[in-house]
Design a protein around this motif. Structure first.
Motif, PDB file in Angstrom:
ATOM      1  N   ASN A   6      39.531  17.337  25.856  1.00 13.38           N
ATOM      2  CA  ASN A   6      39.029  18.240  26.876  1.00 13.38           C
ATOM      3  C   ASN A   6      39.932  18.198  28.108  1.00 13.38           C
ATOM      4  N   ASN A   8      39.536  18.467  32.077  1.00 15.34           N
ATOM      5  CA  ASN A   8      38.527  18.431  33.134  1.00 15.34           C
ATOM      6  C   ASN A   8      39.156  18.712  34.490  1.00 15.34           C
ATOM      7  N   ARG A  45      36.870  22.378  31.141  1.00 14.54           N
ATOM      8  CA  ARG A  45      35.692  22.212  31.979  1.00 14.54           C
ATOM      9  C   ARG A  45      36.099  22.281  33.442  1.00 14.54           C
ATOM     10  N   MET A 286      31.928  26.397  31.919  1.00 11.73           N
ATOM     11  CA  MET A 286      32.571  26.073  30.656  1.00 11.73           C
ATOM     12  C   MET A 286      33.517  27.194  30.214  1.00 11.73           C
TER      13      MET A 286
END
Length: 300
Positions: A6, A8, A45, A286
């Protein structure tokens, strides 16, 4: 970066900052119109952290020293990156690298040229009323108030002094009538060209046509036109673009960003702290990175 990891990020912004609005609108256009992702695509994210500029949170020690030495918004931190991104257009290009359909190659040169011209226009000059001379009352004394304290460290004091030099040399000049006139002329010239581009592509939903869809140009021009209208300068905007911007402001993406409010803060909106829960962590927005052969630009 592992393909399934991911990404972030934290976006520091202010609800009525023109350049914050541009980035936030781009994010929500990407969320709605990005290419479908598959199960192996990494997840982007983004947590939006609102800074209350009315209470000087942009010159807080943690922000000046760790995020943006200029004390401006927007700025973005990326987990694992060497440093934050502190320019709104750089943030936008970083996002477009992840969502390339927002900066289509066949139109990239035109978009970059027009955005160069847009960001050459002084935002303060196009927002405030025309004055006959520079007025010192536009300078917020908040930096001086902190500098007058004897309980701040040398690094923080140095950052505040640099911020003060910038504000003192920049803000009064931006209010001078000659700079306001220049900004208005730049705006009229830019939007006349954007209107021709829009007409060339059929005046259908998006500036570059329905077949292309929303691009970074739309994400910047809609807030820009909206700010010009809110500042009482709609005369600078071709009618076809006034209609275009009004249609885009009726979209769900715009409503998420502005919540029915204008781009300039007003007393009737109440304090920013009442508009947002400043004590709670804002749930992340998101976004999903489309599967590509390689993903570049993450190591900013």
């Amino acid at each position: 970066m592992e393909e399934t990891s991911n990404v972030n990020c934290t976006l520091y912004c202010y609800p009525f900052s023109l350049y914050s609005i541009m980035v936030r609108y781009l994010i929500h256009l990407a969320k709605t119109y990005s290419e479908p992702h598959d199960a192996t695509s990494p997840e982007l994210r983004i947590r939006e952290q609102i800074l209350d500029l009315d209470h000087d949170e942009n010159i807080a020690e943690w922000y000046l020293l760790n995020v943006n030495r200029k004390g401006q918004v927007p700025a973005m931190t990326i987990e694992g990156a060497a440093s934050p991104i502190t320019d709104s257009l750089d943030i936008s290009f970083w996002l477009c690298n992840l969502f390339p359909q927002l900066l289509p190659s066949q139109h990239e040169a035109t978009i970059r040229r027009l955005l160069h011209d847009l960001h050459a226009i002084e935002g303060i000059s196009i927002t405030i009323r025309r004055r006959e001379g520079p007025e010192e009352d536009l300078i917020d004394p908040c930096v001086d108030n902190v500098l007058a304290r004897d309980d701040i460290g040398p690094e923080y004091r140095q950052a505040l002094e640099a911020k003060k030099v910038f504000d003192d040399s920049h803000v009064p000049k931006a209010s001078h009538h000659a700079n306001v006139d220049r900004a208005e002329q730049q705006t009229a010239t830019l939007l006349a060209e954007v209107a021709r581009l829009y007409e060339q592509h059929g005046q259908n939903t998006w500036l570059l046509g329905a077949d292309v869809g929303p691009t970074l140009l739309d994400a910047q021009i809609v807030p820009f036109i909206s700010r010009i209208e809110d500042a009482g300068r709609a005369r600078l905007v071709p009618e076809v673009l006034l209609q275009y911007a009004a249609a885009r402001r009726a979209s769900p993406e715009w409503n998420i960003v502005m919540g029915g409010k204008g781009t300039v803060g007003r007393k009737e909106y109440g304090p920013v702290r009442d508009m947002y829960d400043m004590s709670a962590e804002v749930p992340p927005t998101m976004l999903y990175i489309a599967r590509r052969e390689t993903v570049t630009g993450l190591g900013v």
